[in-house]
Design a protein around this motif. Structure first.
Motif, PDB file in Angstrom:
ATOM      1  N   PHE A 174       2.318   1.091  16.709  1.00  0.00           N
ATOM      2  CA  PHE A 174       2.039   0.004  15.770  1.00  0.00           C
ATOM      3  C   PHE A 174       1.279  -1.128  16.467  1.00  0.00           C
ATOM      4  O   PHE A 174       0.313  -1.658  15.932  1.00  0.00           O
ATOM      5  N   LEU A 175       1.715  -1.481  17.668  1.00  0.00           N
ATOM      6  CA  LEU A 175       1.066  -2.570  18.395  1.00  0.00           C
ATOM      7  C   LEU A 175      -0.367  -2.226  18.775  1.00  0.00           C
ATOM      8  O   LEU A 175      -1.257  -3.069  18.715  1.00  0.00           O
ATOM      9  N   GLU A 176      -0.596  -0.988  19.166  1.00  0.00           N
ATOM     10  CA  GLU A 176      -1.937  -0.557  19.581  1.00  0.00           C
ATOM     11  C   GLU A 176      -2.897  -0.434  18.401  1.00  0.00           C
ATOM     12  O   GLU A 176      -4.085  -0.693  18.543  1.00  0.00           O
ATOM     13  N   GLY A 195       0.838  -1.195   0.000  1.00  0.00           N
ATOM     14  CA  GLY A 195       0.000   0.000   0.000  1.00  0.00           C
ATOM     15  C   GLY A 195       0.867   1.237   0.000  1.00  0.00           C
ATOM     16  O   GLY A 195       2.092   1.147  -0.056  1.00  0.00           O
ATOM     17  N   GLY A 196       0.207   2.389   0.045  1.00  0.00           N
ATOM     18  CA  GLY A 196       0.975   3.628   0.066  1.00  0.00           C
ATOM     19  C   GLY A 196       0.092   4.845   0.257  1.00  0.00           C
ATOM     20  O   GLY A 196      -1.138   4.779   0.170  1.00  0.00           O
ATOM     21  N   PRO A 197       0.734   5.985   0.511  1.00  0.00           N
ATOM     22  CA  PRO A 197       0.007   7.228   0.731  1.00  0.00           C
ATOM     23  C   PRO A 197      -0.561   7.791  -0.574  1.00  0.00           C
ATOM     24  O   PRO A 197      -0.002   7.575  -1.645  1.00  0.00           O
ATOM     25  N   VAL A 198      -1.666   8.500  -0.438  1.00  0.00           N
ATOM     26  CA  VAL A 198      -2.295   9.182  -1.561  1.00  0.00           C
ATOM     27  C   VAL A 198      -2.113  10.679  -1.321  1.00  0.00           C
ATOM     28  O   VAL A 198      -2.445  11.180  -0.240  1.00  0.00           O
ATOM     29  N   VAL A 199      -1.542  11.369  -2.316  1.00  0.00           N
ATOM     30  CA  VAL A 199      -1.268  12.810  -2.180  1.00  0.00           C
ATOM     31  C   VAL A 199      -1.906  13.589  -3.330  1.00  0.00           C
ATOM     32  O   VAL A 199      -2.102  13.061  -4.417  1.00  0.00           O
ATOM     33  N   ASN A 200      -2.199  14.855  -3.054  1.00  0.00           N
ATOM     34  CA  ASN A 200      -2.705  15.727  -4.116  1.00  0.00           C
ATOM     35  C   ASN A 200      -1.534  16.387  -4.837  1.00  0.00           C
ATOM     36  O   ASN A 200      -0.375  16.072  -4.559  1.00  0.00           O
ATOM     37  N   GLU A 201      -1.845  17.331  -5.748  1.00  0.00           N
ATOM     38  CA  GLU A 201      -0.793  17.992  -6.547  1.00  0.00           C
ATOM     39  C   GLU A 201       0.202  18.768  -5.683  1.00  0.00           C
ATOM     40  O   GLU A 201       1.332  18.996  -6.089  1.00  0.00           O
ATOM     41  N   SER A 202      -0.223  19.173  -4.476  1.00  0.00           N
ATOM     42  CA  SER A 202       0.648  19.939  -3.576  1.00  0.00           C
ATOM     43  C   SER A 202       1.419  19.049  -2.607  1.00  0.00           C
ATOM     44  O   SER A 202       1.991  19.532  -1.640  1.00  0.00           O
ATOM     45  N   ASN A 203       1.395  17.734  -2.843  1.00  0.00           N
ATOM     46  CA  ASN A 203       2.057  16.752  -1.979  1.00  0.00           C
ATOM     47  C   ASN A 203       1.491  16.733  -0.563  1.00  0.00           C
ATOM     48  O   ASN A 203       2.183  16.420   0.393  1.00  0.00           O
ATOM     49  N   GLU A 204       0.213  17.077  -0.445  1.00  0.00           N
ATOM     50  CA  GLU A 204      -0.470  16.995   0.848  1.00  0.00           C
ATOM     51  C   GLU A 204      -1.132  15.626   0.941  1.00  0.00           C
ATOM     52  O   GLU A 204      -1.726  15.142  -0.023  1.00  0.00           O
ATOM     53  N   LEU A 205      -1.022  14.998   2.103  1.00  0.00           N
ATOM     54  CA  LEU A 205      -1.597  13.679   2.325  1.00  0.00           C
ATOM     55  C   LEU A 205      -3.121  13.777   2.341  1.00  0.00           C
ATOM     56  O   LEU A 205      -3.688  14.541   3.115  1.00  0.00           O
ATOM     57  N   VAL A 206      -3.774  13.017   1.464  1.00  0.00           N
ATOM     58  CA  VAL A 206      -5.242  13.023   1.422  1.00  0.00           C
ATOM     59  C   VAL A 206      -5.835  11.651   1.735  1.00  0.00           C
ATOM     60  O   VAL A 206      -7.037  11.518   1.910  1.00  0.00           O
ATOM     61  N   ILE A 232      -1.870  -1.069  12.490  1.00  0.00           N
ATOM     62  CA  ILE A 232      -1.578  -0.452  11.194  1.00  0.00           C
ATOM     63  C   ILE A 232      -0.182  -0.888  10.772  1.00  0.00           C
ATOM     64  O   ILE A 232       0.704  -1.057  11.603  1.00  0.00           O
ATOM     65  N   ARG A 233       0.043  -1.032   9.471  1.00  0.00           N
ATOM     66  CA  ARG A 233       1.337  -1.512   8.967  1.00  0.00           C
ATOM     67  C   ARG A 233       2.321  -0.389   8.670  1.00  0.00           C
ATOM     68  O   ARG A 233       3.514  -0.599   8.599  1.00  0.00           O
ATOM     69  N   ARG A 234       1.799   0.822   8.419  1.00  0.00           N
ATOM     70  CA  ARG A 234       2.675   1.950   8.094  1.00  0.00           C
ATOM     71  C   ARG A 234       2.008   3.244   8.523  1.00  0.00           C
ATOM     72  O   ARG A 234       0.785   3.352   8.478  1.00  0.00           O
ATOM     73  N   PHE A 235       2.806   4.201   8.946  1.00  0.00           N
ATOM     74  CA  PHE A 235       2.308   5.531   9.305  1.00  0.00           C
ATOM     75  C   PHE A 235       3.004   6.574   8.440  1.00  0.00           C
ATOM     76  O   PHE A 235       4.230   6.615   8.388  1.00  0.00           O
ATOM     77  N   PRO A 236       2.232   7.445   7.780  1.00  0.00           N
ATOM     78  CA  PRO A 236       2.849   8.564   7.070  1.00  0.00           C
ATOM     79  C   PRO A 236       3.357   9.604   8.079  1.00  0.00           C
ATOM     80  O   PRO A 236       2.836   9.710   9.186  1.00  0.00           O
ATOM     81  N   ILE A 237       4.363  10.363   7.673  1.00  0.00           N
ATOM     82  CA  ILE A 237       4.883  11.471   8.467  1.00  0.00           C
ATOM     83  C   ILE A 237       4.645  12.739   7.655  1.00  0.00           C
ATOM     84  O   ILE A 237       5.071  12.833   6.509  1.00  0.00           O
ATOM     85  N   VAL A 238       3.938  13.676   8.271  1.00  0.00           N
ATOM     86  CA  VAL A 238       3.591  14.933   7.618  1.00  0.00           C
ATOM     87  C   VAL A 238       4.274  16.066   8.368  1.00  0.00           C
ATOM     88  O   VAL A 238       4.292  16.083   9.597  1.00  0.00           O
ATOM     89  N   GLN A 239       4.851  16.990   7.618  1.00  0.00           N
ATOM     90  CA  GLN A 239       5.492  18.160   8.209  1.00  0.00           C
ATOM     91  C   GLN A 239       5.037  19.386   7.424  1.00  0.00           C
ATOM     92  O   GLN A 239       5.128  19.392   6.194  1.00  0.00           O
TER      93      GLN A 239
END
Length: 155
Positions: A117-119, A55-66, A122-129
């Motif tokens: 992760f244990l709680e 799987g993977g993150p979905v981003v818009n044209e501005s590279n914002e996580l959607v 979920i298999r992956r977490f995105p990091i947003v800055q």
């Protein structure tokens, strides 16, 4: 004649207060395969298979996580398409992705991240800055961090 020591110079050990904080940002993946909301689910499936990812993150044209899309989301699409006898080509990522995405702070300690992760299961977490996707940490990244940090004080 004095006694000679064959022991080399010892590295001075850092005190635990000087140790690096083992931050998520030190172990996260930065070179990510991302998806666009308007992409077809079929193209996502091809990318997942080709790159051997789940799987993977979905981003818009501005590279914002959607959102995030996974194999499971794609499987649901295949199952429903088959059941309702509908072609898959017209279904987009936006219709299948998970929109309410949990993220992790890049400054979080990797051991606290392991607990998240244990709680969450979920298999992956995105990091947003600053509103932009900057990386992703997976369970495998945490395992790699643990091996890399083996032998250091884990506090």
């Amino acid at each position: 004649m004095g006694i000679k020591s064959f022991q080399g110079a010892r590295r001075q050990q850092q005190s635990t207060t000087e140790n690096v904080a083992f931050k998520v940002s030190d172990f996260m993946s930065r070179d990510l395969i991302t998806f666009k909301p308007e992409q077809t689910v079929e193209s996502v499936i091809q990318t997942l298979i080709k790159n051997k990812i789940s799987g993977g993150p979905v981003v818009n044209e501005s590279n914002e996580l959607v959102g995030v899309i996974s194999e499971g989301d794609c499987l649901k699409q295949i199952s429903e398409s088959r059941y309702y006898n509908m072609p898959m080509e017209q279904h987009t990522v936006e219709n299948r992705m998970i929109k309410n995405v949990e993220t992790i702070d890049g400054n979080m300690n990797v051991f606290d991240a392991a607990n998240r992760f244990l709680e969450s299961k979920i298999r992956r977490f995105p990091i947003v800055q600053d509103g932009k996707l900057v990386g992703q940490i997976s369970q495998k990244d945490i395992l790699k961090a643990a091996i890399e940090l083996k032998g250091q004080n884990w506090k």
